[in-house]
Design a protein around this motif. Structure first.
Motif, PDB file in Angstrom:
ATOM      1  N   ARG A   1       0.979  -1.251  -0.053  1.00 56.48           N
ATOM      2  CA  ARG A   1      -0.156   0.038   0.073  1.00 56.48           C
ATOM      3  C   ARG A   1       0.858   1.295  -0.204  1.00 56.48           C
ATOM      4  O   ARG A   1       1.945   1.376   0.698  1.00 56.48           O
ATOM      5  CB  ARG A   1      -0.984   0.226   1.264  1.00 56.48           C
ATOM      6  N   ILE A   2       0.519   2.127  -0.836  1.00 55.34           N
ATOM      7  CA  ILE A   2       1.314   3.361  -0.721  1.00 55.34           C
ATOM      8  C   ILE A   2       0.391   4.585  -0.586  1.00 55.34           C
ATOM      9  O   ILE A   2      -0.853   4.743  -0.950  1.00 55.34           O
ATOM     10  CB  ILE A   2       1.942   3.721  -2.359  1.00 55.34           C
ATOM     11  N   SER A   3       0.921   5.304   0.371  1.00 53.78           N
ATOM     12  CA  SER A   3      -0.002   6.530   0.766  1.00 53.78           C
ATOM     13  C   SER A   3       1.101   7.824   1.027  1.00 53.78           C
ATOM     14  O   SER A   3       2.418   7.563   1.140  1.00 53.78           O
ATOM     15  CB  SER A   3      -0.501   6.525   2.169  1.00 53.78           C
ATOM     16  N   GLY A   4       0.612   9.190   0.809  1.00 48.30           N
ATOM     17  CA  GLY A   4       1.277   9.990   0.846  1.00 48.30           C
ATOM     18  C   GLY A   4       0.863  11.271  -0.159  1.00 48.30           C
ATOM     19  O   GLY A   4      -0.314  11.473  -0.358  1.00 48.30           O
ATOM     20  N   ARG A   5       1.841  12.311  -0.496  1.00 46.98           N
ATOM     21  CA  ARG A   5       1.629  13.461  -1.186  1.00 46.98           C
ATOM     22  C   ARG A   5       2.714  13.477  -2.500  1.00 46.98           C
ATOM     23  O   ARG A   5       3.903  13.234  -2.130  1.00 46.98           O
ATOM     24  CB  ARG A   5       1.535  14.596  -0.297  1.00 46.98           C
ATOM     25  N   PHE A   6       2.202  14.072  -3.377  1.00 41.27           N
ATOM     26  CA  PHE A   6       2.874  14.402  -4.651  1.00 41.27           C
ATOM     27  C   PHE A   6       2.878  15.822  -4.575  1.00 41.27           C
ATOM     28  O   PHE A   6       2.039  16.566  -4.413  1.00 41.27           O
ATOM     29  CB  PHE A   6       2.130  13.974  -5.968  1.00 41.27           C
ATOM     30  N   LEU A   7       4.307  16.301  -4.874  1.00 37.69           N
ATOM     31  CA  LEU A   7       4.272  17.801  -4.926  1.00 37.69           C
ATOM     32  C   LEU A   7       4.561  17.909  -6.645  1.00 37.69           C
ATOM     33  O   LEU A   7       5.605  17.672  -7.128  1.00 37.69           O
ATOM     34  CB  LEU A   7       5.525  18.369  -4.068  1.00 37.69           C
ATOM     35  N   VAL A   8       3.680  18.960  -7.041  1.00 36.23           N
ATOM     36  CA  VAL A   8       3.679  19.234  -8.501  1.00 36.23           C
ATOM     37  C   VAL A   8       4.080  20.931  -8.655  1.00 36.23           C
ATOM     38  O   VAL A   8       3.119  21.391  -8.146  1.00 36.23           O
ATOM     39  CB  VAL A   8       2.541  18.818  -9.192  1.00 36.23           C
TER      40      VAL A   8
ATOM     41  N   ASP B   1       4.683  23.853 -11.091  1.00 44.38           N
ATOM     42  CA  ASP B   1       4.621  24.089 -12.318  1.00 44.38           C
ATOM     43  C   ASP B   1       5.427  25.413 -12.686  1.00 44.38           C
ATOM     44  O   ASP B   1       5.454  26.426 -12.304  1.00 44.38           O
ATOM     45  CB  ASP B   1       2.960  24.944 -12.423  1.00 44.38           C
ATOM     46  N   TRP B   2       6.362  24.874 -13.489  1.00 48.20           N
ATOM     47  CA  TRP B   2       7.776  25.819 -13.592  1.00 48.20           C
ATOM     48  C   TRP B   2       7.140  27.087 -14.728  1.00 48.20           C
ATOM     49  O   TRP B   2       8.125  27.673 -14.868  1.00 48.20           O
ATOM     50  CB  TRP B   2       8.967  25.037 -14.603  1.00 48.20           C
ATOM     51  N   SER B   3       6.136  26.790 -15.307  1.00 47.57           N
ATOM     52  CA  SER B   3       5.768  27.837 -16.165  1.00 47.57           C
ATOM     53  C   SER B   3       5.145  29.220 -15.480  1.00 47.57           C
ATOM     54  O   SER B   3       4.856  30.262 -15.945  1.00 47.57           O
ATOM     55  CB  SER B   3       4.790  27.784 -17.092  1.00 47.57           C
ATOM     56  N   GLY B   4       4.801  28.872 -14.235  1.00 50.39           N
ATOM     57  CA  GLY B   4       4.313  29.847 -13.284  1.00 50.39           C
ATOM     58  C   GLY B   4       4.647  29.717 -11.801  1.00 50.39           C
ATOM     59  O   GLY B   4       5.736  29.145 -11.590  1.00 50.39           O
ATOM     60  N   SER B   5       3.879  30.298 -11.029  1.00 46.30           N
ATOM     61  CA  SER B   5       4.274  30.117  -9.312  1.00 46.30           C
ATOM     62  C   SER B   5       3.327  29.164  -8.799  1.00 46.30           C
ATOM     63  O   SER B   5       3.488  29.086  -7.558  1.00 46.30           O
ATOM     64  CB  SER B   5       4.158  31.397  -8.903  1.00 46.30           C
ATOM     65  N   SER B   6       2.540  28.318  -9.691  1.00 45.05           N
ATOM     66  CA  SER B   6       1.703  27.439  -8.890  1.00 45.05           C
ATOM     67  C   SER B   6       2.425  26.209  -8.476  1.00 45.05           C
ATOM     68  O   SER B   6       3.402  25.577  -8.947  1.00 45.05           O
ATOM     69  CB  SER B   6       0.661  26.822 -10.018  1.00 45.05           C
ATOM     70  N   ILE B   7       1.967  25.562  -7.329  1.00 42.26           N
ATOM     71  CA  ILE B   7       2.588  24.284  -6.338  1.00 42.26           C
ATOM     72  C   ILE B   7       1.257  23.790  -6.081  1.00 42.26           C
ATOM     73  O   ILE B   7       0.231  24.317  -5.532  1.00 42.26           O
ATOM     74  CB  ILE B   7       3.448  24.664  -5.372  1.00 42.26           C
ATOM     75  N   PHE B   8       1.328  22.505  -6.560  1.00 37.58           N
ATOM     76  CA  PHE B   8       0.142  21.646  -6.141  1.00 37.58           C
ATOM     77  C   PHE B   8       0.362  20.403  -5.318  1.00 37.58           C
ATOM     78  O   PHE B   8       1.440  19.887  -5.412  1.00 37.58           O
ATOM     79  CB  PHE B   8      -0.595  21.133  -7.577  1.00 37.58           C
ATOM     80  N   PHE B   9      -0.377  20.514  -4.230  1.00 40.60           N
ATOM     81  CA  PHE B   9      -0.323  19.217  -3.541  1.00 40.60           C
ATOM     82  C   PHE B   9      -1.385  18.321  -3.703  1.00 40.60           C
ATOM     83  O   PHE B   9      -2.658  18.484  -3.690  1.00 40.60           O
ATOM     84  CB  PHE B   9      -0.356  19.561  -1.877  1.00 40.60           C
ATOM     85  N   ILE B  10      -1.149  16.993  -3.983  1.00 40.69           N
ATOM     86  CA  ILE B  10      -2.062  15.983  -4.354  1.00 40.69           C
ATOM     87  C   ILE B  10      -2.049  14.710  -3.220  1.00 40.69           C
ATOM     88  O   ILE B  10      -0.935  14.223  -3.261  1.00 40.69           O
ATOM     89  CB  ILE B  10      -1.721  15.287  -5.813  1.00 40.69           C
ATOM     90  N   SER B  11      -2.819  14.601  -2.357  1.00 43.47           N
ATOM     91  CA  SER B  11      -2.755  13.628  -1.332  1.00 43.47           C
ATOM     92  C   SER B  11      -3.311  12.309  -1.969  1.00 43.47           C
ATOM     93  O   SER B  11      -4.137  12.249  -2.664  1.00 43.47           O
ATOM     94  CB  SER B  11      -3.958  14.164  -0.445  1.00 43.47           C
TER      95      SER B  11
END
Length: 357
Positions: free
Chosen positions: A338-345, A347-357
């Motif tokens: 089983r895998i759990s956690g968060r991805f940190l994405v 976006d190098w074209s702007g300033s957005s950072i997305f957290f996906i749980s």
């Protein structure tokens, strides 16, 4: 609809019959073709006008290594040996296996294929899965497609449902004949010019109209209104499909035909084709998928069978991974990680950072 009868297995000279008191499933022996499905007073839900090898079957498309594109030779997978894997009141599981040796070089892909069928007590349907194995010392090949096909009775199944907003009465297969239709840009698409039912005149029939993304392709099928019967193919997981969640796949279409797609290059092209390399071993379990049958007992609208099928789909999804397949190649829940956690994405074209749980 339930019964207290356990699952029974009847082995005949050319067929085996699985019976749990709710339905009877007849399969040719040792080929492993589904020749009959008896349910709710209907002797056979499949198209009995067809030959026994052309009612319910597994098939694949393969090509020689080094070839390009998504086309190839089609094999309707036919077992050469039959065996009983599990037989008790709670469950019957049977196997139809075909092997390979160098004498079949160029005739069949170098695969051992074990088709399994399972029936459970008090279950309104049956399961099927396949175990595909290629040994390292065997010749490599390409494998664009693997699927299960069911061809239902055209006299009974006229209403098709793929989703809440994609369901309707469908033309007959006869409407695609030369005298009733006009060919369009590719063989799958025809213009209906003289259909049996005039309401379909002027429509284009094309099986690709009913494709669906894998993430949404969990249940689809057909409804018969007299007697009230639904035939549904439920896919409880995407783990054995190629292409990921947004890959488009075929569903059901005029025939009436119901498909379970496992490997498919549709909408993706050559890059989606499985290409085995020299010296590469490969083993894969495809499925199980569930063929669910339902009916109404209180005079409800036959279209309510779609809602029941969705409820059953939710049950199957919640039950994944299944605990009952007997093959050691299908890992049970306690054998899986089983895998759990968060991805940190970022976006190098702007300033957005997305957290996906």
């Amino acid at each position: 609809m339930s019964t207290q009868q356990g699952v029974k297995l009847q082995i005949e000279s050319d067929h085996v019959v699985l019976d749990n008191g709710m339905l009877k499933l007849t399969i040719s022996k040792p080929q492993g073709m589904v020749t009959g499905i008896q349910y709710n007073g209907v002797t056979n839900l499949l198209e009995s006008r067809n030959d026994e090898i052309d009612r319910g079957y597994w098939d694949l498309v393969w090509s020689k290594t080094g070839s390009t594109g998504t086309k190839g030779s089609q094999e309707r997978i036919s077992g050469t040996s039959f065996s009983v894997i599990v037989e008790n009141e709670e469950q019957v599981e049977v196997s139809f296996k075909r092997t390979w040796d160098p004498s079949l070089e160029g005739q069949l892909p170098s695969l051992i294929i074990d088709k399994r069928f399972i029936m459970l007590k008090n279950s309104s349907g049956f399961y099927s899965y396949g175990i595909f194995e290629h040994l390292a010392e065997w010749s490599p090949f390409n494998l664009p497609q693997v699927r299960i096909v069911f061809k239902l009775s055209k006299d009974k199944f006229h209403y098709m449902a793929v989703s809440d907003n994609r369901q309707r009465f469908m033309p007959l297969p006869d409407d695609r004949s030369e005298k009733r239709s006009k060919p369009l840009a590719y063989p799958e698409a025809v213009l209906l010019v003289n259909p049996v039912e005039p309401e379909f005149k002027g429509e284009v029939d094309d099986k690709y109209q009913y494709s669906c993304e894998n993430k949404d392709l969990k249940v689809h099928g057909w409804i018969c209104s007299d007697p009230t019967v639904g035939f549904w193919q439920i896919t409880p997981s995407n783990e054995f499909r190629t292409g990921g969640l947004v890959k488009q796949n075929l569903t059901s279409h005029v025939g009436p035909i119901n498909l379970a797609m496992f490997l498919s290059a549709h909408y993706a092209g050559d890059e989606m084709v499985l290409k085995l390399k020299p010296g590469e071993p490969w083993k894969k379990v495809l499925g199980p998928v569930f063929m669910h049958l339902n009916t109404t007992t209180d005079g409800r609208d036959p279209l309510s069978l779609w809602e029941d099928a969705k409820r059953q789909m939710a049950v199957e999804v919640q039950s994944w991974p299944y605990s009952f397949p007997a093959s050691e190649d299908f890992p049970k829940a306690e054998q899986r990680g089983r895998i759990s956690g968060r991805f940190l994405v970022h976006d190098w074209s702007g300033s957005s950072i997305f957290f996906i749980s």
